[in-house]
Write a protein that holds these residues in place. Structure first.
Motif, PDB file in Angstrom:
ATOM      1  N   THR A 121     102.538  43.172  73.771  1.00  0.00           N
ATOM      2  CA  THR A 121     101.211  43.682  74.113  1.00  0.00           C
ATOM      3  C   THR A 121     101.339  44.978  74.921  1.00  0.00           C
ATOM      4  O   THR A 121     102.303  45.171  75.662  1.00  0.00           O
ATOM      5  CB  THR A 121     100.410  42.675  74.955  1.00  0.00           C
TER       6      THR A 121
ATOM      7  N   ILE B  62      98.702  47.030  77.464  1.00  0.00           N
ATOM      8  CA  ILE B  62      97.428  46.780  78.126  1.00  0.00           C
ATOM      9  C   ILE B  62      97.129  47.901  79.121  1.00  0.00           C
ATOM     10  O   ILE B  62      97.991  48.277  79.925  1.00  0.00           O
ATOM     11  CB  ILE B  62      97.457  45.432  78.874  1.00  0.00           C
TER      12      ILE B  62
ATOM     13  N   GLU C 273      95.073  48.756  82.415  1.00  0.00           N
ATOM     14  CA  GLU C 273      94.620  47.875  83.488  1.00  0.00           C
ATOM     15  C   GLU C 273      93.901  48.650  84.597  1.00  0.00           C
ATOM     16  O   GLU C 273      94.226  49.810  84.874  1.00  0.00           O
ATOM     17  CB  GLU C 273      95.807  47.145  84.119  1.00  0.00           C
TER      18      GLU C 273
ATOM     19  N   ALA D 149      93.802  44.941  76.080  1.00  0.00           N
ATOM     20  CA  ALA D 149      94.971  45.129  75.219  1.00  0.00           C
ATOM     21  C   ALA D 149      94.596  46.037  74.053  1.00  0.00           C
ATOM     22  O   ALA D 149      93.948  45.596  73.092  1.00  0.00           O
ATOM     23  CB  ALA D 149      95.473  43.784  74.719  1.00  0.00           C
TER      24      ALA D 149
ATOM     25  N   ARG E  88      91.954  41.011  79.300  1.00  0.00           N
ATOM     26  CA  ARG E  88      92.989  40.345  80.093  1.00  0.00           C
ATOM     27  C   ARG E  88      92.574  40.297  81.563  1.00  0.00           C
ATOM     28  O   ARG E  88      92.257  41.334  82.166  1.00  0.00           O
ATOM     29  CB  ARG E  88      94.345  41.080  79.976  1.00  0.00           C
TER      30      ARG E  88
ATOM     31  N   THR F 292      93.888  38.954  85.293  1.00  0.00           N
ATOM     32  CA  THR F 292      95.158  38.590  85.927  1.00  0.00           C
ATOM     33  C   THR F 292      95.030  38.579  87.448  1.00  0.00           C
ATOM     34  O   THR F 292      94.461  39.511  88.032  1.00  0.00           O
ATOM     35  CB  THR F 292      96.264  39.593  85.529  1.00  0.00           C
TER      36      THR F 292
ATOM     37  N   GLY G 157      98.274  35.070  84.425  1.00  0.00           N
ATOM     38  CA  GLY G 157      97.216  35.329  83.464  1.00  0.00           C
ATOM     39  C   GLY G 157      96.139  34.259  83.548  1.00  0.00           C
ATOM     40  O   GLY G 157      96.398  33.078  83.272  1.00  0.00           O
TER      41      GLY G 157
ATOM     42  N   PHE H 188      95.833  34.168  75.854  1.00  0.00           N
ATOM     43  CA  PHE H 188      95.891  35.248  74.864  1.00  0.00           C
ATOM     44  C   PHE H 188      95.039  34.932  73.631  1.00  0.00           C
ATOM     45  O   PHE H 188      94.463  35.832  73.028  1.00  0.00           O
ATOM     46  CB  PHE H 188      97.335  35.496  74.425  1.00  0.00           C
TER      47      PHE H 188
ATOM     48  N   ARG I 135      99.292  31.387  78.116  1.00  0.00           N
ATOM     49  CA  ARG I 135      99.143  32.284  79.264  1.00  0.00           C
ATOM     50  C   ARG I 135     100.526  32.774  79.688  1.00  0.00           C
ATOM     51  O   ARG I 135     101.537  32.345  79.140  1.00  0.00           O
ATOM     52  CB  ARG I 135      98.469  31.568  80.439  1.00  0.00           C
TER      53      ARG I 135
END
Length: 230
Positions: A122, A124, A126, A155, A181, A183, A200, A204, A219
């Motif tokens: 992945t 991502i 953020e 993602a 996502r 986290t 996570g 997913f 996760r």
């Protein structure tokens, strides 16, 4: 003797005058800990069927920038918001493919299956948000810190790769995949060296099941180190 005393008196006066006239270091009383960050992690897959195990390279790297905003007079408590990128890879024996009817296949690979690679990757973007506590001062650049936080990510790219003799499968369209996502994070340490953990919150894949009908919520738990660079 009188000449010596007079000479010493003149030197003392010149030294005092020089001390008063030389520029003094300026203390930044409104300092911030604006920082670039770089982290390396070992990724632990969670909430997978019991027969699933890690295999091959499983890890990640994340980097970005955080804007520090102190919220108290001592400036050792702050909120930070930033932007970053996380690149992660999970090596395990859960095959992700697609049937002839364009339906996702999640199958556990047993020991009888000969393959050289089975990975899920992945990328991502953020937005990290941190609550920061530290022992810093305007003159102190090496200090203890504890930064609990939260990251909201998207993602923008993902890929499942499976390789075996005479057969390569690259899956880049998985309807069950959730690109949003969420986290929870924690950074703690001294000076530039800090431990890092990220959990996570959401899986997913939404409503994912193996070919045997077993549901799972994939996760990740990331454990590693993170460096903050002013």
């Amino acid at each position: 003797m009188n000449k010596v005393l007079t000479f010493l008196f003149i030197l003392t006066g010149l030294a005092a005058l020089a001390q008063d006239t030389l520029p003094r270091p300026v203390v930044d009383s409104v300092y911030r800990e604006d920082q670039f960050y770089l982290g390396v992690t070992y990724n632990v897959p969670l909430n997978l069927p019991s027969e699933v195990s890690t295999r091959g390279l499983t890890g990640g790297i994340h980097f970005g920038f955080l804007r520090d905003m102190p919220i108290n007079k001592q400036r050792n408590i702050a909120i930070a918001v930033g932007l970053g990128i996380a690149l992660d890879q999970y090596g395990q024996n859960l095959f992700i493919g697609e049937s002839l009817k364009d339906e996702s296949i999640f199958k556990i690979l047993d020991e009888d299956v000969d393959y050289s690679r089975n990975r899920f990757n992945t990328s991502i973007i953020e937005v990290p948000i941190e609550f920061r506590w530290r022992t810093s001062t305007p003159e102190k650049y090496a200090f203890w810190r504890v930064y609990p936080g939260f990251r909201i990510g998207y993602a923008f790219w993902y890929k499942s790769t499976f390789k075996q003799p005479g057969n390569n499968v690259n899956q880049t369209k998985i309807p069950e995949f959730n690109p949003l996502r969420l986290t929870a994070t924690l950074s703690a340490g001294f000076s530039n060296f800090n431990l890092f953990a990220a959990y996570g919150i959401n899986p997913f894949f939404d409503k994912a099941k193996t070919v045997d009908g077993e549901p799972f919520e994939f996760r990740s738990l990331k454990l590693g180190i993170i460096f903050f660079i002013l």
